[in-house]
Scaffold this motif. Structure first.
Motif, PDB file in Angstrom:
ATOM      1  N   TYR A   1       0.832  -1.208   0.000  1.00 41.00           N
ATOM      2  CA  TYR A   1       0.000   0.000   0.000  1.00 41.00           C
ATOM      3  C   TYR A   1       0.869   1.262   0.000  1.00 41.00           C
ATOM      4  O   TYR A   1       1.777   1.406   0.805  1.00 41.00           O
ATOM      5  CB  TYR A   1      -0.912  -0.008   1.232  1.00 41.00           C
ATOM      6  N   GLY A   2       0.593   2.124  -0.945  1.00 38.50           N
ATOM      7  CA  GLY A   2       1.397   3.339  -1.067  1.00 38.50           C
ATOM      8  C   GLY A   2       2.518   3.176  -2.079  1.00 38.50           C
ATOM      9  O   GLY A   2       2.925   4.138  -2.728  1.00 38.50           O
ATOM     10  N   LYS A   3       3.015   1.940  -2.233  1.00 39.32           N
ATOM     11  CA  LYS A   3       4.085   1.695  -3.223  1.00 39.32           C
ATOM     12  C   LYS A   3       3.478   1.439  -4.600  1.00 39.32           C
ATOM     13  O   LYS A   3       4.063   1.774  -5.624  1.00 39.32           O
ATOM     14  CB  LYS A   3       4.936   0.496  -2.807  1.00 39.32           C
ATOM     15  N   VAL A   4       2.307   0.789  -4.614  1.00 37.79           N
ATOM     16  CA  VAL A   4       1.571   0.571  -5.866  1.00 37.79           C
ATOM     17  C   VAL A   4       0.430   1.570  -5.883  1.00 37.79           C
ATOM     18  O   VAL A   4      -0.398   1.587  -4.967  1.00 37.79           O
ATOM     19  CB  VAL A   4       1.014  -0.874  -5.935  1.00 37.79           C
ATOM     20  N   THR A   5       0.412   2.426  -6.885  1.00 36.88           N
ATOM     21  CA  THR A   5      -0.581   3.505  -6.864  1.00 36.88           C
ATOM     22  C   THR A   5      -1.709   3.321  -7.872  1.00 36.88           C
ATOM     23  O   THR A   5      -2.742   3.956  -7.764  1.00 36.88           O
ATOM     24  CB  THR A   5       0.103   4.862  -7.143  1.00 36.88           C
ATOM     25  N   ALA A   6      -1.493   2.439  -8.870  1.00 38.78           N
ATOM     26  CA  ALA A   6      -2.534   2.282  -9.900  1.00 38.78           C
ATOM     27  C   ALA A   6      -3.828   1.746  -9.309  1.00 38.78           C
ATOM     28  O   ALA A   6      -4.921   2.166  -9.678  1.00 38.78           O
ATOM     29  CB  ALA A   6      -2.022   1.365 -11.001  1.00 38.78           C
TER      30      ALA A   6
ATOM     31  N   ASP B   1      -5.539  -0.114  -5.454  1.00 35.59           N
ATOM     32  CA  ASP B   1      -5.326  -0.365  -4.024  1.00 35.59           C
ATOM     33  C   ASP B   1      -4.959  -1.835  -3.890  1.00 35.59           C
ATOM     34  O   ASP B   1      -5.825  -2.704  -4.052  1.00 35.59           O
ATOM     35  CB  ASP B   1      -6.615  -0.051  -3.255  1.00 35.59           C
TER      36      ASP B   1
END
Lengths: 104, 200
Positions: free
Chosen positions: B158-163, B165
């Motif tokens: 979470y937060g590292k992958v933005t495309a 949730d």
């Protein structure tokens, strides 16, 4: 006591033939492991036809090994079967006989 | 007719009565996927309802579809004790987690404040695995592992992958896999056990 011409010289036990029959043995085996089960459950697990299963159940009931309770569940009739203490004793005695015979 | 009669195998068959139909799998899948959907639509307050719908599905499925096909058993005291112990254990587990959460919030423990959903996933995984232990069905251990990995992985990404949730995707995918597995088991059960027509 075993005699010389005895066909089963090592067999001193009397086998309960009512319990010994494989279908009835299976019925009792299932019912010793539950409080009660309905007819449909035994049909689905034991793999006999309904008529065949009814016949075996009648024999066990006549011997006092099973108790049958008919009731309604909603609109559907239900036949509940449970093993009696006499049936449980007969089953355990049969198991003991088999252990003595087969030594397992 | 000569068959071996194995009491252990018969006992396994009796436990199978509770697990073979796939309804427990459907219920677990509904809980997980429902949790994800509730978070997606941002209604976490309704998560409490999650237990009711799957329980209803399980209960109605048993009454309407399963019992007419494979009958009914009243389990013996040993089995009832196992079910009761499972129920008590899961309640205590749930209460324990809630208390732990509250205490860690108050005391400001950093690790758990950073990964609360991982802990939640662990608790959920333990609960589902204990269901597997209760029903003697190994697949529930795999479901537990899948849920834990989905939640822990999702939270850590979470937060590292933005495309998307990643947590929500992980949870909904895990729930969908379990739901599909449950549906396959249920369909197989229905074809294996046709309705017994005779009124008994």
């Amino acid at each position: 006591m075993a005699e010389k011409n005895d066909p089963n010289p090592n067999v001193d036990v009397e086998i309960n033939r009512l319990v010994h029959e494989p279908a009835r043995l299976k019925i009792l085996a299932y019912l010793t492991l539950v409080e009660s089960a309905d007819f449909t459950f035994l049909v689905s697990r034991i793999g006999l036809t309904m008529g065949n299963l009814s016949a075996h159940i009648s024999k066990l009931e006549e011997a006092g090994y099973l108790k049958i309770k008919k009731q309604f569940k909603g609109n559907r009739p239900q036949t509940l079967l449970s093993i009696t203490s006499k049936g449980r004793e007969a089953f355990e005695a049969y198991r003991e006989e088999m252990f003595q015979l087969l030594g397992e | 007719m000569s068959e071996n009669i194995n009491l252990k195998e018969i006992q396994r068959q009796i436990y199978l009565f509770y697990a073979e139909d796939g309804l427990a799998d459907l219920a677990v899948g509904l809980v997980i996927i429902g949790f994800g959907i509730f978070l997606l639509v941002d209604l976490p307050a309704l998560v409490g309802l999650l237990g009711l719908v799957p329980l209803l599905v399980w209960y109605l499925g048993k009454q309407i579809l399963v019992i007419p096909r494979v009958g009914f058993i009243d389990p013996n005291q040993g089995m009832k004790s196992r079910f009761r112990d499972f129920f008590i254990t899961t309640c205590l587990l749930g209460i324990g987690v809630l208390v732990f959460f509250l205490l860690t919030r108050v005391s400001g423990k950093t690790f758990l404040s950073s990964y609360p959903l991982t802990l939640f996933g662990l608790v959920l995984a333990l609960g589902i695995s204990s269901l597997g232990m209760l029903l003697k069905a190994v697949r529930f251990y795999l479901y537990g592992l899948l849920i834990f990995l989905a939640m822990a992985g999702g939270e850590s990404l979470y937060g590292k992958v933005t495309a998307v949730d990643p947590f929500l995707v992980g949870v909904i995918c895990a729930g969908a896999v379990i739901l599909i597995a449950g549906s396959v088991l249920f369909a197989r059960f229905l074809s294996k056990y046709p309705l017994i027509r005779r009124d008994n």
